[in-house]
Structures are given as C-alpha cells and as structure tokens.
Write a protein that holds these residues in place. Structure first.
Motif, PDB file in Angstrom:
ATOM      1  N   THR A 149     -38.750 -16.917  35.287  1.00  0.00           N
ATOM      2  CA  THR A 149     -38.778 -18.327  35.690  1.00  0.00           C
ATOM      3  C   THR A 149     -40.180 -18.858  35.507  1.00  0.00           C
ATOM      4  O   THR A 149     -41.147 -18.286  36.022  1.00  0.00           O
ATOM      5  CB  THR A 149     -38.343 -18.492  37.158  1.00  0.00           C
ATOM      6  N   TYR A 150     -40.286 -19.970  34.778  1.00  0.00           N
ATOM      7  CA  TYR A 150     -41.576 -20.619  34.530  1.00  0.00           C
ATOM      8  C   TYR A 150     -41.744 -21.807  35.463  1.00  0.00           C
ATOM      9  O   TYR A 150     -40.807 -22.590  35.677  1.00  0.00           O
ATOM     10  CB  TYR A 150     -41.667 -21.092  33.079  1.00  0.00           C
ATOM     11  N   ALA A 151     -42.939 -21.954  36.015  1.00  0.00           N
ATOM     12  CA  ALA A 151     -43.270 -23.099  36.862  1.00  0.00           C
ATOM     13  C   ALA A 151     -44.629 -23.643  36.466  1.00  0.00           C
ATOM     14  O   ALA A 151     -45.566 -22.870  36.233  1.00  0.00           O
ATOM     15  CB  ALA A 151     -43.290 -22.680  38.331  1.00  0.00           C
ATOM     16  N   GLY A 152     -44.730 -24.970  36.398  1.00  0.00           N
ATOM     17  CA  GLY A 152     -46.045 -25.547  36.160  1.00  0.00           C
ATOM     18  C   GLY A 152     -46.080 -26.636  35.109  1.00  0.00           C
ATOM     19  O   GLY A 152     -45.792 -26.384  33.935  1.00  0.00           O
ATOM     20  N   GLY A 153     -46.409 -27.851  35.549  1.00  0.00           N
ATOM     21  CA  GLY A 153     -46.730 -28.927  34.627  1.00  0.00           C
ATOM     22  C   GLY A 153     -45.591 -29.797  34.153  1.00  0.00           C
ATOM     23  O   GLY A 153     -45.831 -30.820  33.494  1.00  0.00           O
ATOM     24  N   VAL A 154     -44.333 -29.421  34.444  1.00  0.00           N
ATOM     25  CA  VAL A 154     -43.216 -30.252  33.979  1.00  0.00           C
ATOM     26  C   VAL A 154     -43.322 -31.635  34.615  1.00  0.00           C
ATOM     27  O   VAL A 154     -43.320 -31.780  35.840  1.00  0.00           O
ATOM     28  CB  VAL A 154     -41.857 -29.617  34.334  1.00  0.00           C
ATOM     29  N   GLY A 155     -43.441 -32.652  33.758  1.00  0.00           N
ATOM     30  CA  GLY A 155     -43.609 -34.008  34.270  1.00  0.00           C
ATOM     31  C   GLY A 155     -42.662 -35.014  33.648  1.00  0.00           C
ATOM     32  O   GLY A 155     -42.679 -36.189  34.010  1.00  0.00           O
ATOM     33  N   SER A 156     -41.838 -34.560  32.703  1.00  0.00           N
ATOM     34  CA  SER A 156     -40.931 -35.477  32.006  1.00  0.00           C
ATOM     35  C   SER A 156     -39.703 -34.728  31.538  1.00  0.00           C
ATOM     36  O   SER A 156     -39.691 -33.494  31.463  1.00  0.00           O
ATOM     37  CB  SER A 156     -41.637 -36.107  30.794  1.00  0.00           C
ATOM     38  N   TYR A 157     -38.666 -35.493  31.202  1.00  0.00           N
ATOM     39  CA  TYR A 157     -37.479 -34.874  30.626  1.00  0.00           C
ATOM     40  C   TYR A 157     -37.823 -34.241  29.283  1.00  0.00           C
ATOM     41  O   TYR A 157     -37.265 -33.204  28.905  1.00  0.00           O
ATOM     42  CB  TYR A 157     -36.370 -35.920  30.447  1.00  0.00           C
ATOM     43  N   GLU A 158     -38.773 -34.847  28.578  1.00  0.00           N
ATOM     44  CA  GLU A 158     -39.195 -34.297  27.285  1.00  0.00           C
ATOM     45  C   GLU A 158     -39.826 -32.918  27.456  1.00  0.00           C
ATOM     46  O   GLU A 158     -39.641 -32.040  26.605  1.00  0.00           O
ATOM     47  CB  GLU A 158     -40.185 -35.250  26.612  1.00  0.00           C
ATOM     48  N   ASP A 159     -40.567 -32.726  28.554  1.00  0.00           N
ATOM     49  CA  ASP A 159     -41.142 -31.404  28.820  1.00  0.00           C
ATOM     50  C   ASP A 159     -40.044 -30.355  28.968  1.00  0.00           C
ATOM     51  O   ASP A 159     -40.165 -29.235  28.468  1.00  0.00           O
ATOM     52  CB  ASP A 159     -41.984 -31.428  30.105  1.00  0.00           C
ATOM     53  N   LEU A 160     -38.973 -30.717  29.662  1.00  0.00           N
ATOM     54  CA  LEU A 160     -37.861 -29.782  29.843  1.00  0.00           C
ATOM     55  C   LEU A 160     -37.198 -29.458  28.510  1.00  0.00           C
ATOM     56  O   LEU A 160     -36.890 -28.297  28.224  1.00  0.00           O
ATOM     57  CB  LEU A 160     -36.825 -30.378  30.798  1.00  0.00           C
ATOM     58  N   MET A 161     -36.980 -30.479  27.696  1.00  0.00           N
ATOM     59  CA  MET A 161     -36.350 -30.248  26.402  1.00  0.00           C
ATOM     60  C   MET A 161     -37.261 -29.441  25.480  1.00  0.00           C
ATOM     61  O   MET A 161     -36.791 -28.592  24.710  1.00  0.00           O
ATOM     62  CB  MET A 161     -35.954 -31.585  25.777  1.00  0.00           C
ATOM     63  N   ARG A 162     -38.562 -29.687  25.576  1.00  0.00           N
ATOM     64  CA  ARG A 162     -39.535 -28.919  24.787  1.00  0.00           C
ATOM     65  C   ARG A 162     -39.540 -27.457  25.219  1.00  0.00           C
ATOM     66  O   ARG A 162     -39.580 -26.548  24.382  1.00  0.00           O
ATOM     67  CB  ARG A 162     -40.919 -29.535  24.968  1.00  0.00           C
TER      68      ARG A 162
END
Length: 256
Positions: free
Chosen positions: A208-221
């Motif tokens: 599990t990765y945690a850190g820096g997700v700030g947008s839906y684009e980050d999730l898709m990336r």
C-alpha cells in the motif's frame, strides 16, 4: 488497485498532518475531525473496505498516547478483522491489538533502530502474532538520490534503502508492506513517481502506497505506472478529511 482507507490519530483526535512536520512535541495539521475514529471505521465497514490502517501518531511516552490508543480500540470494535493498527507496536503489546480486532499490526521503529534492521525483534513479532498478522511500514524519505527508511515519526533516517533486495529480505517476515512517501505526505502535491514505479515492479506481497495524492489524475497515474499492482491510501486530499476529492469517486477510480 485497492483503496485502503486510513484513520490517523494524534493528540486524541482524528487528524491529517503534514508528514515531515511530525515530532515529539508538535505537528502541522491539515485537518482535525469533530468525529471519532469509530465513525470512520463504521463508514469503511459499510463500504466493504478492508486492509485500511489506523495509525497512532503520538509516541508511546507522550501524554496523548493512551487517548490515541483508546480511540483506536473503539474503532477496532466496529469492524473486527478489517483494519490494521500501528504506532508504538512491540512484541509486548502486539497481541493486545490483534485480540482487540486488528487484522494486522503495523511496525516500523521497533524493527528499525539505530539505523539498522533488528531481525531479532522481527522474529519476536512473528513468534508472537504470526507472519500473517504483520505489516512492515517502510516509510521513507529521499536523500542523495535514494529512498531511505525513516523512523520515529519520520524524523530519523536509517541506513536502509527501499530496494528490491530490502523488500525481498523483509518479505519473509510479514504479510504486507505499507510505504509512506514521507516527504510528500499530507501535501497533496503529487505522488513520488520514481518510488511508485519501483514499487510497482516488485510484486511479491501486497503493497500500500501513501503520500502526495492530490487529484484524480494522481490516482490514475498511480494505476498506470504500476499496472494496478499497488494499493493506495488517500488522506488529506479526501473530502472525508476536508479535501476536494470525493470519496465515492476515489473508490470508483480504484475499482472498489
């Protein structure tokens, strides 16, 4: 890619903090909830989300640690066997959390001390609760072009890097890995792309990765870079914690 929910507890409150600011005496908070940890545990249970983590952010000698622990125990009662718990875990208290309803205990500082991996402590944990109940938190920060595991609320660097060799060796002692990119934790300014790409190539245990997700684009990336092999948690950016990302939309992107 699974969405792994989180409940971070600090000073007896559910909070979201900026990772690099956490110390024995203070922390910069992005969000402080008026709701208790049990509320979030019930919500995650209703959404059929498992594998999330409760983190007690105060040190065990803090005057707030027992308040943090009480909130965690209340949350575990809401969904036995569905959430993991970390913060101040040792071989002496690990079974208490498992018996209270944690699916796994999460450890860092007990295993990584004085810059080294203490395999004797890892072995004690395995003997106490079993490999199947252990998550190793390899929270890391970047230095000299590499990611080093950090301990004591992300303030102290070890001399252990997050590498395939390290992951391979530690995987013999745990069931999953949780990796906070501490430099970007709580900042909602984008994921650690290089770290994510490397973790996505290692596929021997759930990570599990945690850190820096700030947008839906980050999730898709994140999903694109790893082929969906990494799981992810979102904290400060989530609307549950005052952020702009809708909980249901995040679940949809992750495939939940």
């Amino acid at each position: 890619m699974e969405f792994r929910p989180c409940i971070d507890i600090h000073d007896g409150k559910v909070k979201q903090i900026v990772g690099g600011t956490l110390s024995d005496t203070s922390a910069v908070s992005n969000f402080e909830s008026e709701l208790n940890a049990a509320f979030y545990a019930r919500l995650y249970h209703e959404k059929k989300l498992t594998g999330g983590h409760i983190i007690l952010l105060n040190s065990v000698d803090s005057k707030y640690y027992q308040a943090d622990k009480a909130l965690a125990m209340e949350a575990l009662k809401e969904c036995p066997g569905e959430l993991q718990v970390g913060g101040g875990i040792t071989a002496q208290n690990a079974r208490e959390f498992i018996e209270a309803g944690a699916s796994h205990i999460i450890v860092t500082s007990y295993v990584f001390q004085d810059g080294q991996v203490h395999y004797e402590n890892l072995s004690k944990l395995v003997k106490t609760v079993g490999k199947e109940h252990i998550v190793l938190d390899l929270s890391c920060r970047r230095r000299d072009g590499q990611y080093y595991i950090v301990t004591n609320r992300w303030q102290n660097f070890t001399n252990v890097t997050v590498s395939f060799e390290t992951l391979d060796k530690l995987s013999a002692y745990c069931d999953e890995l949780l990796i906070h990119a501490a430099d970007v934790e709580g900042k909602c300014q984008g994921i650690e792309t290089e770290l994510v790409r490397m973790l996505g190539r290692w596929n021997k245990l759930p990570v599990t990765y945690a850190g820096g997700v700030g947008s839906y684009e980050d999730l898709m990336r994140l999903k694109e870079l790893t082929g969906g092999r990494l799981h992810v948690t979102v904290g400060s950016a989530l609307d549950l914690f005052g952020g702009k990302l809708r909980f249901d939309k995040v679940l949809e992107i992750c495939g939940a």
